[in-house]
Design an enzyme around this catalytic site. Structure first.
Site, PDB file in Angstrom:
ATOM      1  N   ASP A 415       0.822  -1.205   0.000  1.00 40.87           N
ATOM      2  CA  ASP A 415       0.000   0.000   0.000  1.00 40.87           C
ATOM      3  C   ASP A 415       0.861   1.263   0.000  1.00 40.87           C
ATOM      4  O   ASP A 415       1.924   1.310   0.623  1.00 40.87           O
ATOM      5  CB  ASP A 415      -0.894  -0.021   1.244  1.00 40.87           C
ATOM      6  CG  ASP A 415      -1.779   1.206   1.357  1.00 40.87           C
ATOM      7  OD1 ASP A 415      -2.602   1.411   0.448  1.00 40.87           O
ATOM      8  OD2 ASP A 415      -1.630   1.950   2.340  1.00 40.87           O
ATOM      9  N   GLU A 468       1.261  -0.390  -5.134  1.00 40.09           N
ATOM     10  CA  GLU A 468       0.317   0.690  -5.380  1.00 40.09           C
ATOM     11  C   GLU A 468       1.157   1.964  -5.433  1.00 40.09           C
ATOM     12  O   GLU A 468       1.493   2.540  -4.401  1.00 40.09           O
ATOM     13  CB  GLU A 468      -0.743   0.794  -4.294  1.00 40.09           C
ATOM     14  CG  GLU A 468      -1.798   1.837  -4.627  1.00 40.09           C
ATOM     15  CD  GLU A 468      -2.387   2.542  -3.422  1.00 40.09           C
ATOM     16  OE1 GLU A 468      -3.405   3.229  -3.574  1.00 40.09           O
ATOM     17  OE2 GLU A 468      -1.809   2.435  -2.320  1.00 40.09           O
TER      18      GLU A 468
END
Length: 736
Positions: A415, A468
């Site tokens: 993330d 990401e």
């Protein structure tokens, strides 16, 4: 002054022990030779007397005397009777409890492991730190170990000692900063925390174990002893063969899931399906839709439901919301038995400031940067890991390895990578500190990410990492040996933003935004991309995917069908957040179940059918997946038909694989007699039409396909005279 004798201890030792503040408890507690006798001391808060037994004896060999006001006892016995160990029995009135003495055991961690932990090179730090059920020196119990280098003393407290810091102070392992204690009799399921006193003697809030394998059900925050050994995995076939399934040449289609809101129960106190219920319902659902992988929003323990798991406190613990670690293993095992890979959304970039967590852990900024310009995240009000501290990097890299090895996970989606790479991420001038070269790159975070990927990809075949990463940082999915960050894949955030914005426009205006459809090809092969329609696109006022489509109800669904057709045929692997497969109409609410009742409506059921068919077409057609990540797998036929709102392109597989022609009409006008160039003569079969009545469309199409005409067009020797359905995507496969 104490009303009892101090025995052979100095008064200040007695006082420190009974306050749980003694820096060297092993110097006082346990057994200590004294000439021909052995002195035994123990902390037994609440006891009135304590007796000593030999392990097999029925009668006490001596009774200890109370030498303090709060549970410290001392006595002597012949040295020969203490050599083989002893048991202690404490009495309070008529009640008694028997226990083995933790302070008769030697240290568990050897110098070699301490050395590796100290230099930050221990590949499995979780095998040393945390709570481990074991048999040690002939006794069954649990070994506790925690890194707290600035602490003056540390105790383990829990339901086994009434959360009393005086009963189980830990042994300091010197310069390593590690404190440890083996406590006999502690089993799987015990609740515990660490009571830490800072360097100045100030007691900190009780801390959860950074390496805890289990946690209490929220809102409680205690760590839980969990024995991870002994699970009977039955996924050997999957584990051996997954390397051939997760390569960039293979079809990868990911169903992104928030387990807390996919489906819910009617129990307000415990609204979540457990891992076994999820295995029974979620896995066949995903399998039936043709997805190859499930990606889980973070299931690492987090105190606040509203964070969706993106503010984790227990990085080594699967959240108790859905069950125990063994239950989570059973879920992963069931996924693998069904041929479904499991990717974990992993959050190594930041953590919340909850006082029971990592923040100010030993009274200092141990895990986070001390300077808020590097250690505080302004977007999320969280703390940023000090990636340059070797023990912290080891904590995180070991964590990545832990999930992949201990839980057989197939990949990690990392993330917020951009927030880690840039020192000035979401910061104004004067709010960040340049690196040693004066730049904005976070050199320590870069090194951490490279190290993590190198470690992960060295473990076994088939593991994948996904970044990401929302910027143009070069080489995200390039191996570290070639100067990249070493990820396997990267989310294509640019494609997602551009195409969603294009689709939100009324068709009459789309010709002015045609570049948003086509620009992504300019960089589509600079990384190994995954095309994500993720949870971030259906929250925070953005609405649902179907809600962003323009037009009346029919046009909204037609637009979404055409868009999905474009996505599944565009270069790049696929990811769709739950609810998107049946066109959930309201914005995602993490506190409620998906709107499954919508499937009673044909419009929504038809979208679900389309997604299933697209997944199967993608998986069964080599031209649509073999060269997802290389430029030789894509060729424009006509990317410039802006006035028509049409794009057409070829997808190529390996030599001998039939190519596919894709034509997307993002206009509500059907186009008859639309000529498109193709490289080969012969029959081109229409294998997908998102406007088919089968999906709720107007059924405008090409009657199964066309034979190519010997009419050069679009710089191709042959061409097809097609009918393009309104707001539709059609796919043709060359069949010779």
């Amino acid at each position: 002054m104490s009303s009892h004798s101090n025995g052979t201890l100095a008064a200040e030792d007695v006082s420190a022990l009974e306050a749980g503040r003694h820096g060297d408890p092993f110097a006082c507690l346990g057994r200590h030779p004294s000439g021909k006798t052995t002195v035994i001391r123990t902390m037994a808060p609440g006891a009135e007397r304590v007796e000593v037994f030999t392990p097999k004896g029925r009668a006490p060999v001596t009774t200890l005397k109370k030498i303090g006001d709060h549970g410290l006892f001392e006595g002597t016995l012949a040295a020969s009777k203490a050599k083989s160990g002893y048991l202690l029995k404490a009495w309070q009135g008529e009640q008694s409890w028997t226990y083995d003495d933790p302070y008769r055991f030697g240290p568990v961690l050897d110098d070699f492991n301490l050395h590796l932990l100290s230099e930050g090179s221990h590949e499995r730090a979780y095998e040393c730190l945390g709570a481990h059920v074991m048999t040690y020196e002939g006794a069954d119990g649990t070994h506790f170990a925690v890194w707290a280098p600035s602490a003056s003393n540390v105790s383990v407290v829990g339901d086994f000692n009434h959360w009393n810091a005086a009963q189980h102070p830990m042994r300091s392992r010197g310069a390593s900063g590690i404190w440890e204690l083996f406590v006999p009799g502690i089993e799987d399921g015990a609740h515990y925390k660490f009571c830490i006193f800072g360097a100045g003697g100030r007691q900190l809030p009780l801390k959860s174990d950074p390496f805890a394998f289990g946690t209490e059900y929220r809102p409680n925050t205690a760590s839980v002893v969990r024995d991870l050994k002994g699970y009977d995995w039955t996924d050997e076939g999957w584990m051996k063969g997954r390397g051939a399934l997760q390569d960039r040449t293979k079809p990868i289609s990911v169903y992104e899931v928030h387990l807390g809101s996919w489906q819910r129960t009617w129990d307000a106190e415990n609204p979540f399906l457990d891992y076994h219920e999820l295995a029974e319902k979620l896995i066949p659902y995903v399998k039936g839709l043709g997805f190859t992988h499930i990606e889980l929003l973070p299931v690492t323990e987090h105190p606040f439901d509203g964070s969706w798991g993106y503010q984790p406190v227990g990085l080594y613990s699967p959240t108790r919301r859905f069950g125990t670690p063994a239950d989570f293993k059973a879920f992963v095992n069931a996924c693998h038995e069904a041929g479904i890979g499991v990717i974990l959304d992993w959050v190594p970039g930041h953590f919340p400031s909850d006082e029971h967590g990592l923040a100010h852990f030993d009274g200092t900024h141990l895990y986070e940067h001390a300077d808020p310009k590097k250690g505080f995240h302004p977007d999320w009000n969280t703390l940023i890991f000090n990636f340059g501290r070797r023990e912290v990097e080891n904590y995180l890299v070991s964590n990545a390895q832990f999930w992949l090895e201990e839980y057989h996970l197939d990949g990690l989606r990392v993330d917020a990578v951009a927030s880690m790479l840039y020192l000035d991420y979401s910061r104004e001038d004067g709010e960040w500190i340049p690196n040693e070269h004066g730049g904005n790159e976070n050199l320590e975070a870069i090194q951490f990410l490279k190290h993590m990927n190198e470690r992960v990809y060295s473990l076994s075949d088939g593991i994948m990492t996904v970044a990401e990463e929302s910027t143009a940082w070069p080489g995200v999915s390039t191996p570290t040996s070639a100067g990249g960050l070493g990820f396997g894949f990267k989310w294509n955030m640019g494609w997602m933003n551009d195409t969603l914005d294009y689709m939100s426009k009324e068709p009459v205006h789309r010709k002015h935004h045609h570049h948003q459809l086509t620009f992504g090809i300019n960089y589509a092969f600079s990384e190994n991309y995954i095309l994500p329609l993720s949870h971030d696109e259906v929250v925070h006022g953005k609405g649902s995917l179907i809600g962003r489509m323009p037009g009346d109800r029919w046009q909204k669904f037609a637009n979404l069908r055409a868009y999905y057709g474009f996505m599944w045929t565009h270069p790049g692997k696929k990811l769709l957040f739950m609810g998107g497969e049946f066109a959930q109409e309201r914005e995602w609410n993490a506190d409620a179940s998906l709107d499954w009742h919508l499937l009673e409506n044909a419009d929504h059921k038809n979208i679900q059918t389309l997604v299933s068919d697209l997944n199967r077409l993608y998986a069964s057609t080599p031209a649509l997946h073999r060269r997802d990540c290389t430029a030789d797998g894509f060729e424009w036929i006509d990317g410039g038909a802006a006035e028509d709102n049409v794009v057409s392109f070829l997808r190529w597989g390996d030599p001998g694989d039939p190519p596919c022609l894709v034509v997307c009409n993002f206009s509500p006008v059907p186009r008859h007699g639309y000529r498109v160039g193709v490289p080969y003569g012969g029959h081109w079969a229409e294998v997908m039409n998102t406007d088919s009545a089968h999906y709720g469309g107007s059924d405008v199409g090409n009657y199964g396909g066309h034979a190519a005409e010997d009419v050069p067009w679009h710089i191709k020797p042959y061409s097809l005279m097609l009918t393009l359905p309104p707001l539709g995507t059609v796919v043709f496969r060359h069949e010779g």
